[in-house]
Enzyme design. Structure first.
Site, short mmCIF file in Angstrom:
data_model
loop_
_atom_site.label_atom_id
_atom_site.label_comp_id
_atom_site.label_asym_id
_atom_site.label_seq_id
_atom_site.Cartn_x
_atom_site.Cartn_y
_atom_site.Cartn_z
N LYS A 280 6.51 -10.16 5.35
CA LYS A 280 5.48 -10.66 4.44
C LYS A 280 5.26 -9.67 3.32
O LYS A 280 5.07 -8.47 3.54
CB LYS A 280 4.15 -10.87 5.17
CG LYS A 280 3.02 -11.39 4.23
CD LYS A 280 1.69 -11.49 4.92
CE LYS A 280 0.91 -10.19 4.93
NZ LYS A 280 0.20 -9.92 3.66
N ASP B 116 2.96 -14.15 0.29
CA ASP B 116 1.55 -14.46 0.55
C ASP B 116 0.70 -14.06 -0.65
O ASP B 116 0.06 -13.01 -0.65
CB ASP B 116 1.11 -13.71 1.82
CG ASP B 116 -0.29 -14.09 2.26
OD1 ASP B 116 -0.74 -15.20 1.91
OD2 ASP B 116 -0.92 -13.28 2.95
N LYS C 287 -1.56 -16.41 -2.09
CA LYS C 287 -2.82 -17.16 -1.99
C LYS C 287 -3.29 -17.68 -3.35
O LYS C 287 -4.42 -17.41 -3.79
CB LYS C 287 -3.90 -16.29 -1.34
CG LYS C 287 -3.58 -15.83 0.07
CD LYS C 287 -4.75 -15.04 0.66
CE LYS C 287 -4.48 -14.58 2.07
NZ LYS C 287 -3.47 -13.50 2.15
N ASP D 82 -6.33 -21.89 -8.34
CA ASP D 82 -6.68 -22.10 -9.75
C ASP D 82 -6.67 -23.61 -9.98
O ASP D 82 -6.56 -24.39 -9.03
CB ASP D 82 -5.68 -21.38 -10.66
CG ASP D 82 -6.30 -20.91 -11.97
OD1 ASP D 82 -6.97 -21.74 -12.64
OD2 ASP D 82 -6.12 -19.73 -12.35
N THR E 86 -9.45 -14.37 7.73
CA THR E 86 -9.82 -13.83 9.04
C THR E 86 -10.86 -12.73 8.96
O THR E 86 -11.40 -12.31 9.98
CB THR E 86 -8.57 -13.30 9.78
OG1 THR E 86 -7.90 -12.34 8.96
CG2 THR E 86 -7.62 -14.43 10.13
N ARG F 62 -0.30 -3.37 10.34
CA ARG F 62 -0.48 -1.96 10.67
C ARG F 62 -0.02 -1.56 12.07
O ARG F 62 0.52 -0.46 12.23
CB ARG F 62 -1.94 -1.58 10.40
CG ARG F 62 -2.22 -1.44 8.91
CD ARG F 62 -3.70 -1.38 8.58
NE ARG F 62 -4.28 -2.72 8.55
CZ ARG F 62 -5.41 -3.02 7.93
NH1 ARG F 62 -6.10 -2.07 7.31
NH2 ARG F 62 -5.87 -4.24 7.92
#
Length: 239
Positions: free
Chosen positions: A35, A61, A63, A66, A124, A215
């Protein structure tokens, strides 16, 4: 036991091309996709995204959110990268989603090669309190299901959601939509800024198609070994 296999995406969240390239090289063959998001794309540019993802499936990714024409034009500009998965915000509404689907179908005539269009429902990091603060008087689960139904009707291939919403989304939408789950933390990992999390095996058992892990892999002493441990945990669910 279901034979469904949940696939692993490694989130390479860094502004450094050299660091991301190092991670991608270490993780090749250990993860199912990588990603790249806002941090890397803004810092390094689209040519770097295309170069880095040349040997692995890409979850791009960004997102987008608009007016419909602007998002559709933005997606068209991204098609030379050939990502496997792309994200837009469900809150952009049904017209934005349907226009996005249409421009991807125009750009990728062969349906097998068309990027899957994913609608982001509720981030999230958002709790019920956070939703209330932006004027949404619903629980995260209620809002996710509402947005999910709308997005799939409008043409999204799947949704980005918390693992805790997987069961409710499957009940509401069936097995068709592809469900991609961030906020995954192996047992014992720091939760960082994620509020609604699960372990890899819990997410797999709940029916996730893909899980996104950042991470716990990239900050591990041995990222390849960390990724392999997660893959082993996922495969054990369907063994």
């Amino acid at each position: 036991m279901s034979l469904h296999r949940t696939r692993l995406i490694a989130a390479l969240d860094t502004p450094s091309y050299d660091q991301a390239s190092h991670w991608a090289s270490e993780l090749e063959g250990r993860v199912d996709a990588i990603k790249l998001g806002l941090e890397f794309t803004y810092a390094c540019g689209l040519d770097a995204v295309k170069k880095l993802s040349a040997r692995q499936e890409l979850f791009l990714d960004l997102k987008l959110h608009d007016i419909p024409n602007t998002v559709a034009s933005g997606l068209k500009a991204l098609t030379p990268i050939h990502p496997a998965l792309m994200t837009i915000h469900a809150l952009g509404g049904p017209e934005m989603i349907s226009r996005s689907r249409a421009v991807l179908e125009e750009s990728f005539r062969e349906q097998a090669k068309r990027p899957r269009l994913l609608a982001v429902t509720v981030l999230t990091s958002m709790s019920e309190k956070c939703l209330a603060e932006v004027g949404i008087n619903a629980t995260p689960l209620e809002e996710v299901v509402r947005l999910g139904r709308m997005a799939i009707r409008a043409g999204a291939d799947g949704l980005v959601c918390s693992a805790h919403e997987l069961v409710a989304l499957r009940e509401a939408l069936g097995d068709g939509p592809e469900l991609i789950v961030p906020g995954i933390r192996p047992a014992g990992s720091s939760t960082d800024d994620q509020k609604r999390i699960m372990t890899p095996s819990q997410a797999a058992q709940a029916g996730a198609d893909w899980i996104v892990v950042g991470r716990p892999i990239t900050r591990a002493e041995n990222p390849a070994a960390a990724a392999q441990a997660i893959q082993d945990e996922l495969r054990a669910v369907t063994a």
